[in-house]
Design an enzyme around this catalytic site. Structure first.
Site, PDB file in Angstrom:
ATOM      1  N   SER A 307       0.806  -1.202   0.000  1.00  0.00           N
ATOM      2  CA  SER A 307       0.000   0.000   0.000  1.00  0.00           C
ATOM      3  C   SER A 307       0.849   1.267   0.000  1.00  0.00           C
ATOM      4  O   SER A 307       1.540   1.563  -0.948  1.00  0.00           O
ATOM      5  CB  SER A 307      -0.931  -0.074   1.209  1.00  0.00           C
ATOM      6  OG  SER A 307      -1.909   0.907   1.171  1.00  0.00           O
ATOM      7  N   LYS A 332      -0.704  -4.105  -3.402  1.00  0.00           N
ATOM      8  CA  LYS A 332      -2.007  -3.545  -3.035  1.00  0.00           C
ATOM      9  C   LYS A 332      -2.119  -2.149  -3.632  1.00  0.00           C
ATOM     10  O   LYS A 332      -1.506  -1.210  -3.172  1.00  0.00           O
ATOM     11  CB  LYS A 332      -2.187  -3.477  -1.525  1.00  0.00           C
ATOM     12  CG  LYS A 332      -3.549  -2.906  -1.135  1.00  0.00           C
ATOM     13  CD  LYS A 332      -3.736  -2.862   0.357  1.00  0.00           C
ATOM     14  CE  LYS A 332      -5.101  -2.301   0.700  1.00  0.00           C
ATOM     15  NZ  LYS A 332      -5.285  -0.926   0.240  1.00  0.00           N
ATOM     16  N   GLN A 336      -8.892   2.807   0.461  1.00  0.00           N
ATOM     17  CA  GLN A 336     -10.107   2.596   1.239  1.00  0.00           C
ATOM     18  C   GLN A 336     -10.499   3.837   2.044  1.00  0.00           C
ATOM     19  O   GLN A 336      -9.657   4.673   2.353  1.00  0.00           O
ATOM     20  CB  GLN A 336      -9.946   1.430   2.228  1.00  0.00           C
ATOM     21  CG  GLN A 336     -10.018   0.054   1.609  1.00  0.00           C
ATOM     22  CD  GLN A 336      -8.793  -0.271   0.794  1.00  0.00           C
ATOM     23  OE1 GLN A 336      -7.659   0.005   1.197  1.00  0.00           O
ATOM     24  NE2 GLN A 336      -9.001  -0.818  -0.385  1.00  0.00           N
TER      25      GLN A 336
END
Length: 406
Positions: A307, A332, A336
């Site tokens: 991420s 990733k 979110q």
């Protein structure tokens, strides 16, 4: 006992100390705070106005179950269960429902702060033992030391209790009395709980090939990570470093704005940090700073780098010219948001994807290192810096190669 404690401390030399609050999954978080209190009422209004027949079915089902089910129901838990079902239906591993306890632990980690006394406790020979103390914490101010064994909390013995139970006993009140054993000596501490800042950044200087290399390890991108990173970087630069190693191995990610600010320390406003893909529309995100640095940098990554760590790796490689060392990262490439419920629970759901500065997607692919180095098994046994072959290669890169102009 001393050997066991030394083992815990040695394992922390290379990595910044992890707290008892860990992230169960990787995530890039953009927080929004929304109270759930008015949600059901809004659904009812929408349904009555005929805006959505599916919402009407949902509200009707809720009403029937609450009023006609033969057992008494907890309305809050019923709604939470319905929300969890909706999120699970998405089939997205990063869109999840978290109960109140998971939400609290998750938020403490990504916020970088929590309410407590400021120690990390592990079981050493089945005894809750202080293995690290956070700087400027209540425990540090009052004289608690690494190696102290907690024997009682508020006069209650902790013998036979789980580590989680001991932590909960310490956190349940605003003030706690700890009886500890330091060697053969018993001591009693009266400690007031306070807001404790969790360290997510550590730094040091290593000399190799006749040059001074700054090393910054980032364990997570919490809401206070940028300020910690900036402070450490300034301290290193005051000591005239010749290059920098940024270690984000096993860093699961965190706040998007924090990694954006950190990357901006190295790039001027003409440089792209990453791109956002929202419903097919791509938007370039540029550096927010006028700062610029020229010294060579290597970034350490592994399969635990995810991420925000991958955003940093991609930006530093493509926009700065840094060298990536290690093995392919997690992969990733989604973003979110969190939705907070009045019950204390929360949901996270995916809203968009991100791309590297050049527009490459890393989702389910990962970021490839420039120099692949598989961790030597010897380091897993010794945890000695000289046996960390990935780290040693990163040092070689910044002391032997010069950053090309871009």
């Amino acid at each position: 006992m001393k050997e066991k404690l030394k083992e815990f401390k040695d394992k922390r030399k290379k990595r910044i100390t992890r707290t008892t609050f860990t992230i169960a999954e990787v995530a890039v978080i953009a927080f929004i705070a929304i109270l759930f209190g008015g949600v059901l009422g809004s659904l009812i209004v929408f349904s009555k106005n005929g805006n959505d027949k599916y919402l009407e079915e949902f509200v009707t089902t809720y009403d029937n179950v609450v009023h006609e089910y033969y057992k008494k129901l907890n309305k809050s838990e019923l709604i939470d269960a319905a929300i969890a079902g909706m999120v699970n239906y998405l089939g997205d591993p990063y869109s999840t429902y978290m109960d109140e306890e998971d939400t609290e632990e998750f938020n403490q980690t990504v916020q970088g702060r929590y309410e407590g006394i400021g120690v990390s406790v592990s079981l050493v020979e089945s005894k809750p033992t202080v293995v690290s103390i956070f700087e400027n914490s209540p425990a540090a101010r009052i004289g608690v030391q690494v190696g102290d064994v907690i024997t009682k909390v508020d006069g209650v013995s902790v013998e036979g209790k789980s580590l989680n139970d001991v932590v909960l006993m310490i956190k349940k009140k605003d003030e706690v009395k700890l009886e500890i054993l330091r060697g053969e000596e018993k001591k009693l501490f009266k400690i007031s709980l306070d807001r404790v800042e969790l360290p997510s950044v550590a730094s040091k200087i290593v000399e190799k090939n006749g040059k001074k290399v700054g090393v910054i390890t980032v364990s997570v991108f919490a809401s206070n990570t940028y300020s910690q990173f900036h402070t450490h970087l300034k301290k290193l630069e005051k000591k005239k470093i010749d290059g920098l190693v940024i270690d984000v191995r096993d860093n699961p990610g965190g706040h998007l704005d924090q990694v954006t600010k950190i990357i901006s320390l190295f790039l001027d406003k003409s440089k792209v940090i990453y791109q956002i893909n929202s419903n097919g529309k791509k938007t370039k995100v540029y550096s927010t700073s006028s700062e610029k640095r020229e010294y060579p940098i290597s970034v350490l990554i592994n399969k635990g780098s995810a991420s925000a760590s991958e955003i940093l790796a991609g930006a530093m490689k493509e926009s700065y010219g840094a060298t990536l060392v290690g093995i392919k990262s997690y992969g990733k490439g989604t973003v979110q948001k969190e939705y907070s419920l009045s019950s204390g629970s929360s949901i996270k759901y995916t809203t968009e994807t991100w791309l590297t500065p050049s527009g490459k997607s890393i989702n389910k692919k990962g970021v490839e290192p420039d120099i692949e180095v598989v961790m030597d098994d010897k380091y897993r046994d010794t945890f000695k810096e000289e046996d960390d072959n990935q780290f040693q290669k990163a040092l070689d890169v910044v002391t032997e190669d010069k950053k090309s102009d871009k």
